[in-house]
Design a protein around this motif. Sequence first.
Motif, PDB file in Angstrom:
ATOM      1  N   GLN A 173      -3.109  18.813 -22.756  1.00 11.09           N
ATOM      2  CA  GLN A 173      -3.319  19.445 -21.451  1.00 11.09           C
ATOM      3  C   GLN A 173      -4.670  19.075 -20.847  1.00 11.09           C
ATOM      4  OE1 GLN A 173      -1.623  23.532 -20.812  1.00 11.09           O
ATOM      5  NE2 GLN A 173      -1.572  23.452 -23.063  1.00 11.09           N
ATOM      6  N   ARG A 174      -5.698  18.985 -21.674  1.00 10.05           N
ATOM      7  CA  ARG A 174      -7.011  18.594 -21.149  1.00 10.05           C
ATOM      8  C   ARG A 174      -6.921  17.231 -20.481  1.00 10.05           C
ATOM      9  NH1 ARG A 174     -10.162  17.209 -25.501  1.00 10.05           N
ATOM     10  NH2 ARG A 174      -9.985  19.344 -26.227  1.00 10.05           N
ATOM     11  N   TRP A 175      -6.327  16.253 -21.163  1.00 11.29           N
ATOM     12  CA  TRP A 175      -6.191  14.914 -20.582  1.00 11.29           C
ATOM     13  C   TRP A 175      -5.221  14.921 -19.402  1.00 11.29           C
ATOM     14  CZ3 TRP A 175      -9.926  11.871 -21.110  1.00 11.29           C
ATOM     15  CH2 TRP A 175     -10.647  11.820 -22.295  1.00 11.29           C
ATOM     16  N   ASN A 176      -4.202  15.752 -19.465  1.00  8.74           N
ATOM     17  CA  ASN A 176      -3.260  15.812 -18.353  1.00  8.74           C
ATOM     18  C   ASN A 176      -3.930  16.353 -17.096  1.00  8.74           C
ATOM     19  OD1 ASN A 176      -0.396  15.414 -17.522  1.00  8.74           O
ATOM     20  ND2 ASN A 176      -0.664  17.547 -16.941  1.00  8.74           N
ATOM     21  N   HIS A 177      -4.752  17.388 -17.235  1.00  4.33           N
ATOM     22  CA  HIS A 177      -5.456  17.920 -16.063  1.00  4.33           C
ATOM     23  C   HIS A 177      -6.351  16.838 -15.449  1.00  4.33           C
ATOM     24  CE1 HIS A 177      -3.918  21.823 -16.913  1.00  4.33           C
ATOM     25  NE2 HIS A 177      -4.824  22.193 -17.801  1.00  4.33           N
ATOM     26  N   ILE A 178      -7.076  16.134 -16.291  1.00  4.41           N
ATOM     27  CA  ILE A 178      -7.995  15.099 -15.800  1.00  4.41           C
ATOM     28  C   ILE A 178      -7.225  14.002 -15.069  1.00  4.41           C
ATOM     29  CG2 ILE A 178      -9.626  13.291 -16.498  1.00  4.41           C
ATOM     30  CD1 ILE A 178     -10.447  15.236 -18.821  1.00  4.41           C
ATOM     31  N   ARG A 179      -6.147  13.502 -15.675  1.00  5.18           N
ATOM     32  CA  ARG A 179      -5.403  12.420 -15.021  1.00  5.18           C
ATOM     33  C   ARG A 179      -4.722  12.910 -13.749  1.00  5.18           C
ATOM     34  NH1 ARG A 179      -0.156  11.184 -18.963  1.00  5.18           N
ATOM     35  NH2 ARG A 179       0.499  13.355 -19.144  1.00  5.18           N
ATOM     36  N   THR A 180      -4.358  14.175 -13.695  1.00  6.55           N
ATOM     37  CA  THR A 180      -3.773  14.729 -12.471  1.00  6.55           C
ATOM     38  C   THR A 180      -4.808  14.763 -11.351  1.00  6.55           C
ATOM     39  OG1 THR A 180      -2.218  16.078 -13.743  1.00  6.55           O
ATOM     40  CG2 THR A 180      -2.612  16.732 -11.456  1.00  6.55           C
ATOM     41  N   TYR A 181      -6.013  15.260 -11.635  1.00 11.15           N
ATOM     42  CA  TYR A 181      -7.066  15.311 -10.612  1.00 11.15           C
ATOM     43  C   TYR A 181      -7.411  13.912 -10.105  1.00 11.15           C
ATOM     44  CZ  TYR A 181      -7.817  20.059 -12.418  1.00 11.15           C
ATOM     45  OH  TYR A 181      -7.664  21.358 -12.830  1.00 11.15           O
ATOM     46  N   ILE A 182      -7.531  12.978 -11.021  1.00  7.10           N
ATOM     47  CA  ILE A 182      -7.842  11.599 -10.618  1.00  7.10           C
ATOM     48  C   ILE A 182      -6.686  11.023  -9.801  1.00  7.10           C
ATOM     49  CG2 ILE A 182      -8.331   9.255 -11.423  1.00  7.10           C
ATOM     50  CD1 ILE A 182      -9.713  10.555 -13.882  1.00  7.10           C
ATOM     51  N   GLY A 183      -5.450  11.346 -10.179  1.00  2.76           N
ATOM     52  CA  GLY A 183      -4.288  10.882  -9.425  1.00  2.76           C
ATOM     53  C   GLY A 183      -4.298  11.398  -7.996  1.00  2.76           C
ATOM     54  N   VAL A 184      -4.616  12.678  -7.821  1.00  6.42           N
ATOM     55  CA  VAL A 184      -4.696  13.245  -6.471  1.00  6.42           C
ATOM     56  C   VAL A 184      -5.773  12.522  -5.668  1.00  6.42           C
ATOM     57  CG1 VAL A 184      -5.290  15.321  -5.140  1.00  6.42           C
ATOM     58  CG2 VAL A 184      -3.761  15.497  -7.116  1.00  6.42           C
ATOM     59  N   ALA A 185      -6.930  12.310  -6.281  1.00  8.14           N
ATOM     60  CA  ALA A 185      -8.008  11.591  -5.587  1.00  8.14           C
ATOM     61  C   ALA A 185      -7.569  10.177  -5.215  1.00  8.14           C
ATOM     62  CB  ALA A 185      -9.262  11.551  -6.469  1.00  8.14           C
ATOM     63  N   SER A 186      -6.841   9.508  -6.104  1.00  9.38           N
ATOM     64  CA  SER A 186      -6.413   8.138  -5.818  1.00  9.38           C
ATOM     65  C   SER A 186      -5.463   8.099  -4.624  1.00  9.38           C
ATOM     66  CB  SER A 186      -5.768   7.487  -7.051  1.00  9.38           C
ATOM     67  OG  SER A 186      -4.463   7.975  -7.287  1.00  9.38           O
ATOM     68  N   LEU A 233      -9.169   1.715  -0.313  1.00  8.42           N
ATOM     69  CA  LEU A 233      -8.045   1.132  -1.048  1.00  8.42           C
ATOM     70  C   LEU A 233      -8.467   0.672  -2.439  1.00  8.42           C
ATOM     71  CD1 LEU A 233      -6.390  -0.862   1.858  1.00  8.42           C
ATOM     72  CD2 LEU A 233      -5.435   1.152   0.700  1.00  8.42           C
ATOM     73  N   LEU A 234      -9.633   0.049  -2.511  1.00 12.51           N
ATOM     74  CA  LEU A 234     -10.127  -0.432  -3.796  1.00 12.51           C
ATOM     75  C   LEU A 234     -10.397   0.727  -4.752  1.00 12.51           C
ATOM     76  CD1 LEU A 234     -11.096  -2.716  -5.640  1.00 12.51           C
ATOM     77  CD2 LEU A 234     -13.338  -2.545  -4.528  1.00 12.51           C
ATOM     78  N   THR A 235     -11.143   1.724  -4.292  1.00 12.57           N
ATOM     79  CA  THR A 235     -11.468   2.841  -5.187  1.00 12.57           C
ATOM     80  C   THR A 235     -10.236   3.684  -5.515  1.00 12.57           C
ATOM     81  OG1 THR A 235     -12.205   4.183  -3.312  1.00 12.57           O
ATOM     82  CG2 THR A 235     -13.901   2.977  -4.527  1.00 12.57           C
ATOM     83  N   GLY A 236      -9.354   3.850  -4.548  1.00 10.00           N
ATOM     84  CA  GLY A 236      -8.138   4.622  -4.797  1.00 10.00           C
ATOM     85  C   GLY A 236      -7.216   3.950  -5.807  1.00 10.00           C
ATOM     86  N   SER A 237      -7.036   2.653  -5.639  1.00  7.59           N
ATOM     87  CA  SER A 237      -6.148   1.949  -6.577  1.00  7.59           C
ATOM     88  C   SER A 237      -6.772   1.862  -7.967  1.00  7.59           C
ATOM     89  CB  SER A 237      -5.766   0.572  -6.035  1.00  7.59           C
ATOM     90  OG  SER A 237      -6.906  -0.200  -5.757  1.00  7.59           O
ATOM     91  N   ILE A 292       0.836  -1.205   0.000  1.00  5.85           N
ATOM     92  CA  ILE A 292       0.000   0.000   0.000  1.00  5.85           C
ATOM     93  C   ILE A 292       0.869   1.252   0.000  1.00  5.85           C
ATOM     94  CG2 ILE A 292      -1.716   1.325   1.296  1.00  5.85           C
ATOM     95  CD1 ILE A 292      -2.771  -1.448   2.331  1.00  5.85           C
ATOM     96  N   VAL A 293       1.873   1.284   0.861  1.00  5.74           N
ATOM     97  CA  VAL A 293       2.767   2.448   0.922  1.00  5.74           C
ATOM     98  C   VAL A 293       3.501   2.624  -0.409  1.00  5.74           C
ATOM     99  CG1 VAL A 293       4.839   3.403   2.033  1.00  5.74           C
ATOM    100  CG2 VAL A 293       2.998   2.437   3.429  1.00  5.74           C
ATOM    101  N   ALA A 294       3.955   1.542  -0.994  1.00  2.00           N
ATOM    102  CA  ALA A 294       4.631   1.630  -2.293  1.00  2.00           C
ATOM    103  C   ALA A 294       3.673   2.141  -3.370  1.00  2.00           C
ATOM    104  CB  ALA A 294       5.206   0.269  -2.680  1.00  2.00           C
ATOM    105  N   SER A 295       2.416   1.712  -3.329  1.00  2.00           N
ATOM    106  CA  SER A 295       1.415   2.197  -4.294  1.00  2.00           C
ATOM    107  C   SER A 295       1.184   3.687  -4.127  1.00  2.00           C
ATOM    108  CB  SER A 295       0.087   1.459  -4.107  1.00  2.00           C
ATOM    109  OG  SER A 295       0.222   0.106  -4.407  1.00  2.00           O
ATOM    110  N   ILE A 296       1.041   4.121  -2.895  1.00  2.00           N
ATOM    111  CA  ILE A 296       0.830   5.552  -2.633  1.00  2.00           C
ATOM    112  C   ILE A 296       2.053   6.353  -3.069  1.00  2.00           C
ATOM    113  CG2 ILE A 296       0.506   7.275  -0.812  1.00  2.00           C
ATOM    114  CD1 ILE A 296      -1.114   5.079   0.723  1.00  2.00           C
ATOM    115  N   THR A 297       3.236   5.843  -2.783  1.00  2.00           N
ATOM    116  CA  THR A 297       4.469   6.538  -3.167  1.00  2.00           C
ATOM    117  C   THR A 297       4.590   6.644  -4.688  1.00  2.00           C
ATOM    118  OG1 THR A 297       5.571   5.757  -1.166  1.00  2.00           O
ATOM    119  CG2 THR A 297       6.990   6.538  -2.953  1.00  2.00           C
ATOM    120  N   GLY A 298       4.373   5.541  -5.394  1.00  2.00           N
ATOM    121  CA  GLY A 298       4.432   5.573  -6.859  1.00  2.00           C
ATOM    122  C   GLY A 298       3.384   6.495  -7.442  1.00  2.00           C
ATOM    123  N   ALA A 299       2.170   6.427  -6.903  1.00  2.00           N
ATOM    124  CA  ALA A 299       1.097   7.309  -7.381  1.00  2.00           C
ATOM    125  C   ALA A 299       1.454   8.764  -7.117  1.00  2.00           C
ATOM    126  CB  ALA A 299      -0.220   6.947  -6.702  1.00  2.00           C
TER     127      ALA A 299
END
Length: 158
Positions: free
Chosen positions: A134-147, A88-92, A9-16
């Motif tokens: 940039q549009r896709w980058n913003h979206i993946r960034t927001y989802i990454g923060v949420a994850s 954990l499930l929704t975040g991953s 879990i810690v490794a997943s959070i760190t990589g994310a």
Amino acid sequence: MNTLVIILIVASITGAGLVTGLLFAFSNFVMRALADLAADKGMFVMQRINATIINPVFIAIFFGTPLLCLIVAILAARHLDAPGSWFLLTGSLAYLIGPYGITVLFNVPLNNQLAGTDASDADKIWPMYQNKWQRWNHIRTYIGVASIILMALGLNAR
């Protein structure tokens, strides 16, 4: 909780966090700086970034993190009654969909298109590329923060 699971879990959070931080940098200032350059210059720099980013450290983190998130998702799904499992499930899964999935499905194809573009076509291709990328980058960034937040909440609940 098993020590190995905590490490996963810690490794997943760190990589994310590492990947999402990189994406945030592009959303926050890198693409803005490139947009300030003449089209052929901005495009050339982005082409160099896209070529240079393919290195062993980035590859290990970029492909290792989704693998770790997949393992965390499977473990969480198998033990949904355990504290924090839904987080954990929704975040991953969010990481797999956002920073990884969007990158593979949208940003990489745009990068590949840009790689094959000649400087003489920069005025036509570069503005379109920036807008879509940039549009896709913003979206993946927001989802990454949420994850990251969701996985951290899941780890905390455990």
